[in-house]
Design an enzyme around this catalytic site. Structure first.
Site, PDB file in Angstrom:
ATOM      1  N   ASP A   6       0.840  -1.187   0.000  1.00 29.19           N
ATOM      2  CA  ASP A   6       0.000   0.000   0.000  1.00 29.19           C
ATOM      3  C   ASP A   6       0.884   1.250   0.000  1.00 29.19           C
ATOM      4  O   ASP A   6       1.964   1.238  -0.577  1.00 29.19           O
ATOM      5  CB  ASP A   6      -0.926  -0.045   1.231  1.00 29.19           C
ATOM      6  N   HIS A  63      -3.719   6.006   3.447  1.00 27.36           N
ATOM      7  CA  HIS A  63      -4.385   4.792   2.965  1.00 27.36           C
ATOM      8  C   HIS A  63      -3.757   3.515   3.526  1.00 27.36           C
ATOM      9  O   HIS A  63      -4.450   2.610   3.998  1.00 27.36           O
ATOM     10  CB  HIS A  63      -4.333   4.814   1.434  1.00 27.36           C
ATOM     11  N   SER A  77     -11.147  -0.808  -0.976  1.00 23.04           N
ATOM     12  CA  SER A  77      -9.873  -0.760  -0.236  1.00 23.04           C
ATOM     13  C   SER A  77     -10.080  -1.061   1.238  1.00 23.04           C
ATOM     14  O   SER A  77      -9.186  -1.564   1.908  1.00 23.04           O
ATOM     15  CB  SER A  77      -9.246   0.633  -0.338  1.00 23.04           C
TER      16      SER A  77
END
Length: 759
Positions: free
Chosen positions: A138, A213, A541
């Site tokens: 990520d 994220h 996600s």
């Protein structure tokens, strides 16, 4: 409308000046070698690859990555002529320009959300999960987050071969017994940006997460318990990952301009070598044949080593056939809602009150009605509140009604604020229907569904002096119905292999609370100066790491299970009935969802721990599956990385794979027949009876109709024959059903999708 995660291609075309002559710009290419094994003439793979390049260039830095586990090949910096020369080599199967993959949050419309409790907290499983390592590819990690606190964790498993990388803003001492590894891979990104980002110091190469994220996904999968967590007061409580006692290893492969295939492969390659048990990847691109899909090829290598690979399905819903990451050895995860919400209200001057959602956390706008404006002025994009579209003279001191779509929802609020507006009503259009997602807006703002939006638009247009008051209701629990499939969640059918039903399952993906990077505000906008240790986000996600963490728990409970057995357990125990005892609905339109949207259903971790029966798949069976596709032997060998693959045994139909779901393509046939094999992981002497749910235009017969398992581990087969009614092809394009084996303790359910034509 949820902005679609797009499949971008790197088309950098820079002219470099070398020795006074114009030279072709170099780009990153991924070189796929035919032979997955190093020739005897070379001591290492890297020396073999370097030799392959030396005849083309004297540049010793042209080899960027030498892949050893995830992919049979390397990444190199080449000009187009050099790439073409390599394509002519007998050793090379293909040379592909590096591809940019995207993160699967709706990061451009910033979806935000709330944590869910994974359960399965028995002492035995918690202890066993200390030995399970979840690798997250990520945007890196914010190691200071309390979600990565290692209090009470035993020593790191001795088999771990990973490391904690040191960078300008990242010390190796930041890792601990919880966050046991942190690495970064940036060569593909650096090549695509001409090195300028790195040279100017705008993007530091280290594992530190400056996007948020990666920290969010890693803590969702395996974050520790953190009390008093919230986003600016919303969703307050204890935050926790699914596998709270598992270890986390972060691999930073995503940068400001995306996630480059060469870097993703390098991260997968390293994670496999390091010894992860689960790979979680909330990113992807479009559909491609498996031999062209770098993630699919890397995931095959991981699966063969017993690593469970979980990937997000994508945020290109509600369009059909919009899935990413559809290889059968990958767990493909869609997104659903939770039973928590963040209500907000718009009270109009006509006394009508409309409910919506918001995560606005400021002082509000008081109780006095304020003038509301919509689509006024000379700019045709004023209704969308695009940057520069609002005239301050018209909106100053007023509430602005903005249509959802095109730009980020939080950006619309910033546009209104910058033009002098004091509030916003964000109204859905047909594209988003009644789907509501809450955002941490920079000014008082309420998001409403399409029906409410249409009524508010009509009110503003028809009344001389329209007004509104916005108010905020905090956090509400036990919302019904839930779960609902998110409209943004990508849908089937599977374009690469229509005979494999995808997505596999849905998990919580709307309004998820998890840890956040303190390098960026909760909206991700540059002008958002707020800092928060937790954020609420949405996207596939967010659903992907839920399933990654649950897989870690199943791995802890059943260390001898293969990745396909774990996948089967999660799929066959999933549910399709919501908390109102009705079929799970689809946020797009509000009608009942179907397996092209929800796969086998919503995961149920309590049942998955003891599924009774599993559909197991060996590496050899996956190879047979590949052989049943219209691929060359070279292509099959390049995915499987075995030179001795001959495809002498293959099925006439790829749907013959022992998959836990069915996708029946009739085409010009009326009869399709498949045989499946079930393995008893429950008690000896278990007896299962059959229940078939079929649409009226298909007759389904199964032999036998009862399965008697005398011993644990016993395998039994059944054959199912699907017969389409005469004339069904002219009246039906698709239909759905299920096949279920059950007894008093277990229900082992497989969804079935029927199609008469291929998309």
């Amino acid at each position: 409308m949820a902005l679609k995660a797009t499949f971008l291609f790197c088309t950098v075309a820079l002219l470099l000046i070398q020795s006074g002559h114009l030279a072709m710009a170099k780009k990153t290419y991924i070189v796929h070698m035919k032979n997955p094994e190093t020739p005897l003439a070379y001591p290492t793979r890297q020396e073999w690859y370097s030799a392959s390049l030396s005849s083309l260039s004297s540049d010793t830095d042209s080899l960027l990555y030498s892949y050893t586990n995830a992919y049979p090949g390397f990444a190199a910096s080449l000009d187009p002529e050099q790439a073409e020369s390599l394509r002519q080599s007998d050793d090379v199967l293909g040379v592909y320009e590096d591809t940019v993959y995207t993160l699967h949050t709706t990061r451009t419309p910033e979806f935000l959300g709330l944590e869910v409790d994974g359960g399965l907290s028995t002492q035995d499983i918690n202890q066993a999960s200390h030995d399970v390592i979840v690798g997250v590819l990520d945007t890196g990690v914010w190691p200071e987050s309390k979600s990565f606190d290692d209090t009470g964790m035993p020593e790191i498993p001795s088999r771990w071969r990973g490391e904690c990388e040191t960078g300008p803003d990242f010390s190796s001492s930041l890792c601990n017994k919880k966050l046991i590894g942190a690495r970064s891979f940036a060569k593909g990104f650096q090549m695509a940006s001409g090195g300028s980002f790195v040279k100017q110091g705008k993007e530091i190469v280290s594992p530190r997460d400056r996007d948020g994220h990666g920290t969010h996904t890693a803590s969702t999968a395996a974050g520790a318990h953190v009390v008093n967590a919230s986003l600016l007061g919303y969703a307050s409580g204890t935050a926790r990952g699914m596998a709270t006692h598992a270890r986390v290893a972060a691999y930073k492969v995503c940068w400001s301009s995306g996630c480059f295939g060469s870097d993703i492969l390098a991260g997968m390659d390293r994670a496999i070598a390091d010894g992860v048990d689960v790979l979680s990847m909330s990113l992807g691109g479009g559909s491609a044949p498996y031999y062209r899909d770098t993630i699919a090829i890397g995931a095959f290598a991981a699966m063969e080593k017993g690593i469970f690979v979980s990937c997000s399905a994508g945020n290109s819903g509600p369009s059909k056939a919009s899935l990413a990451n559809v290889a059968p050895w990958i767990m493909t995860v869609g997104a659903g809602t939770l039973d928590r919400d963040f209500p907000a209200f718009a009270l109009l001057g006509n006394k009508k009150r409309f409910g919506g959602v918001s995560l606005y956390s400021g002082s509000g706008m008081g109780n006095k009605p304020v003038a509301i404006v919509y689509n006024k002025g000379s700019n045709s994009s004023g209704n969308l509140c695009l940057p520069g579209s609002l005239e301050p003279a018209l909106v100053r001191g007023k509430v602005v009604l903005c249509d959802r779509g095109v730009n980020a929802r939080v950006e619309k609020g910033a546009v209104v604020r910058d033009a002098g507006g004091i509030g916003m009503i964000l109204a859905n259009t047909a594209a988003s229907g009644e789907e509501l997602v809450a955002d941490s807006h920079l000014l008082p703002a309420v998001a409403v569904g399409r029906k409410s939006g249409d009524l508010i638009r009509e009110y503003v247009k028809s009344v001389p002096n329209p007004t509104a008051v916005l108010s905020f209701g905090g956090t509400v629990l036990n919302v019904r119905p839930s779960p609902v499939v998110a409209a943004f969640s990508s849908r089937g059918p599977n374009l690469v292999t229509p005979q494999i039903l995808k997505p596999d399952v849905i998990g919580p993906g709307v309004n998820i609370l998890a840890a956040w990077s303190e390098a960026i505000g909760p909206t991700g906008l540059e002008k958002d100066a707020r800092k928060t240790k937790f954020n609420i986000m949405s996207g596939t996600s967010m659903s992907c790491p839920h399933i990654s963490g649950l897989a870690a728990l199943l791995k802890a409970a059943h260390p001898d299970w293969s990745p396909s057995a774990i996948k089967s357990a999660l799929m066959t125990t999933a549910y399709v009935i919501d908390n109102t005892k009705s079929p799970i609905r689809d946020a797009e339109g509000g009608a009942a969802s179907n397996p092209w949207a929800h796969g086998a259903g919503h995961v149920d971790p309590q049942k998955a721990i003891s599924p009774g029966l599993v559909y197991d798949i060996s590496t050899q069976q996956y190879i047979q599956f590949l052989c049943s596709l219209d691929y060359t032997l070279d292509h099959v060998q390049s995915i499987a990385k075995h030179r001795n693959v001959t495809c002498s045994k293959k099925w006439s139909d790829p749907g013959a794979l022992n998959y836990p779901s069915f996708s029946v393509i009739f085409g010009n046939k009326r009869v399709v027949r498949y045989t499946r094999q079930l393995t008893n992981v429950g008690a000896a002497g278990s007896v299962y009876n059959l229940t078939v749910d079929a649409p009226p235009m298909v007759n389904v017969s199964v032999k036998p109709t009862k399965l008697v398992f005398k011993t644990v581990g016993q395998k039994l087969r059944y054959t199912v024959t699907f017969v389409a009614a005469r004339g069904a092809a002219s009246s039906a394009r698709s239909a759905f059903g299920s096949i279920m084996w059950s007894n008093a303790e277990h229900q082992v359910r497989s969804p079935v999708a029927f199609a008469w034509t291929q998309l």
